[in-house]
Design a protein around this motif. Sequence first.
Motif, PDB file in Angstrom:
ATOM      1  N   LEU A   1       2.286   1.774  -3.463  1.00 57.71           N
ATOM      2  CA  LEU A   1       1.264   2.305  -4.368  1.00 57.71           C
ATOM      3  C   LEU A   1       1.021   3.781  -4.114  1.00 57.71           C
ATOM      4  O   LEU A   1       0.857   4.558  -5.048  1.00 57.71           O
ATOM      5  CB  LEU A   1      -0.046   1.518  -4.215  1.00 57.71           C
ATOM      6  CG  LEU A   1      -0.042   0.095  -4.773  1.00 57.71           C
ATOM      7  CD1 LEU A   1      -1.361  -0.593  -4.441  1.00 57.71           C
ATOM      8  CD2 LEU A   1       0.190   0.101  -6.269  1.00 57.71           C
ATOM      9  N   GLU A   2       1.012   4.177  -2.837  1.00 58.98           N
ATOM     10  CA  GLU A   2       0.827   5.593  -2.501  1.00 58.98           C
ATOM     11  C   GLU A   2       1.975   6.425  -3.060  1.00 58.98           C
ATOM     12  O   GLU A   2       1.761   7.495  -3.613  1.00 58.98           O
ATOM     13  CB  GLU A   2       0.756   5.775  -0.982  1.00 58.98           C
ATOM     14  CG  GLU A   2      -0.582   5.447  -0.379  1.00 58.98           C
ATOM     15  CD  GLU A   2      -0.585   5.664   1.129  1.00 58.98           C
ATOM     16  OE1 GLU A   2       0.323   6.353   1.652  1.00 58.98           O
ATOM     17  OE2 GLU A   2      -1.497   5.142   1.775  1.00 58.98           O
ATOM     18  N   ASN A   3       3.198   5.921  -2.908  1.00 61.00           N
ATOM     19  CA  ASN A   3       4.364   6.647  -3.413  1.00 61.00           C
ATOM     20  C   ASN A   3       4.307   6.773  -4.923  1.00 61.00           C
ATOM     21  O   ASN A   3       4.643   7.820  -5.479  1.00 61.00           O
ATOM     22  CB  ASN A   3       5.656   5.967  -2.978  1.00 61.00           C
ATOM     23  CG  ASN A   3       5.928   6.124  -1.500  1.00 61.00           C
ATOM     24  OD1 ASN A   3       5.385   7.017  -0.856  1.00 61.00           O
ATOM     25  ND2 ASN A   3       6.742   5.246  -0.952  1.00 61.00           N
ATOM     26  N   ASP A   4       3.905   5.715  -5.613  1.00 60.63           N
ATOM     27  CA  ASP A   4       3.769   5.773  -7.063  1.00 60.63           C
ATOM     28  C   ASP A   4       2.717   6.787  -7.460  1.00 60.63           C
ATOM     29  O   ASP A   4       2.908   7.568  -8.394  1.00 60.63           O
ATOM     30  CB  ASP A   4       3.402   4.399  -7.641  1.00 60.63           C
ATOM     31  CG  ASP A   4       4.558   3.407  -7.582  1.00 60.63           C
ATOM     32  OD1 ASP A   4       5.713   3.864  -7.357  1.00 60.63           O
ATOM     33  OD2 ASP A   4       4.316   2.209  -7.760  1.00 60.63           O
ATOM     34  N   SER A   5       1.590   6.819  -6.767  1.00 57.98           N
ATOM     35  CA  SER A   5       0.514   7.766  -7.063  1.00 57.98           C
ATOM     36  C   SER A   5       0.975   9.191  -6.821  1.00 57.98           C
ATOM     37  O   SER A   5       0.665  10.093  -7.589  1.00 57.98           O
ATOM     38  CB  SER A   5      -0.717   7.475  -6.206  1.00 57.98           C
ATOM     39  OG  SER A   5      -1.242   6.214  -6.517  1.00 57.98           O
ATOM     40  N   GLU A   6       1.730   9.408  -5.730  1.00 57.23           N
ATOM     41  CA  GLU A   6       2.241  10.741  -5.429  1.00 57.23           C
ATOM     42  C   GLU A   6       3.226  11.184  -6.501  1.00 57.23           C
ATOM     43  O   GLU A   6       3.217  12.342  -6.924  1.00 57.23           O
ATOM     44  CB  GLU A   6       2.903  10.757  -4.056  1.00 57.23           C
ATOM     45  CG  GLU A   6       1.918  10.663  -2.910  1.00 57.23           C
ATOM     46  CD  GLU A   6       2.599  10.533  -1.566  1.00 57.23           C
ATOM     47  OE1 GLU A   6       3.846  10.632  -1.503  1.00 57.23           O
ATOM     48  OE2 GLU A   6       1.883  10.327  -0.569  1.00 57.23           O
ATOM     49  N   ASP A   7       4.096  10.271  -6.957  1.00 60.17           N
ATOM     50  CA  ASP A   7       5.065  10.610  -7.997  1.00 60.17           C
ATOM     51  C   ASP A   7       4.344  10.991  -9.286  1.00 60.17           C
ATOM     52  O   ASP A   7       4.723  11.957  -9.950  1.00 60.17           O
ATOM     53  CB  ASP A   7       6.015   9.433  -8.268  1.00 60.17           C
ATOM     54  CG  ASP A   7       6.959   9.178  -7.106  1.00 60.17           C
ATOM     55  OD1 ASP A   7       7.102  10.074  -6.236  1.00 60.17           O
ATOM     56  OD2 ASP A   7       7.547   8.079  -7.060  1.00 60.17           O
TER      57      ASP A   7
ATOM     58  N   ALA B   1       0.835  -1.195   0.000  1.00 63.47           N
ATOM     59  CA  ALA B   1       0.000   0.000   0.000  1.00 63.47           C
ATOM     60  C   ALA B   1       0.872   1.248   0.000  1.00 63.47           C
ATOM     61  O   ALA B   1       0.584   2.216  -0.700  1.00 63.47           O
ATOM     62  CB  ALA B   1      -0.936   0.005   1.205  1.00 63.47           C
ATOM     63  N   SER B   2       1.948   1.214   0.760  1.00 58.70           N
ATOM     64  CA  SER B   2       2.867   2.354   0.811  1.00 58.70           C
ATOM     65  C   SER B   2       3.521   2.580  -0.547  1.00 58.70           C
ATOM     66  O   SER B   2       3.659   3.714  -0.997  1.00 58.70           O
ATOM     67  CB  SER B   2       3.927   2.114   1.875  1.00 58.70           C
ATOM     68  OG  SER B   2       4.851   3.169   1.911  1.00 58.70           O
TER      69      SER B   2
END
Length: 89
Positions: A73-79, A70-71
């Motif tokens: 995926l969040e980092n990818d979404s933020e990038d 989940a972390s």
Amino acid sequence: MSDMFLEIIELEDGQIALRRADSDDAPIMKISFSDDVRAQLEDECIDVAKVMLTAGIHMISDLNVQAASASALENDSEDEAESQPQIIH
């Protein structure tokens, strides 16, 4: 809990506990059986506790993997969000 050696011990009060093998710190998990259950299980009490502790370790491991995924995926979404212009209206 990777690369951590664990041991199952019986505490003075009769609880079965899981702790780090290289430490005398407080146990990570404890299991307590009532007197009635102890009488019913007799010598199998330790085996039942081993199964319960193993299930707990697997559950914690699964939760850690899910949290890491989940972390990521969040980092990818933020990038991706940072690389795209933000729509204000």
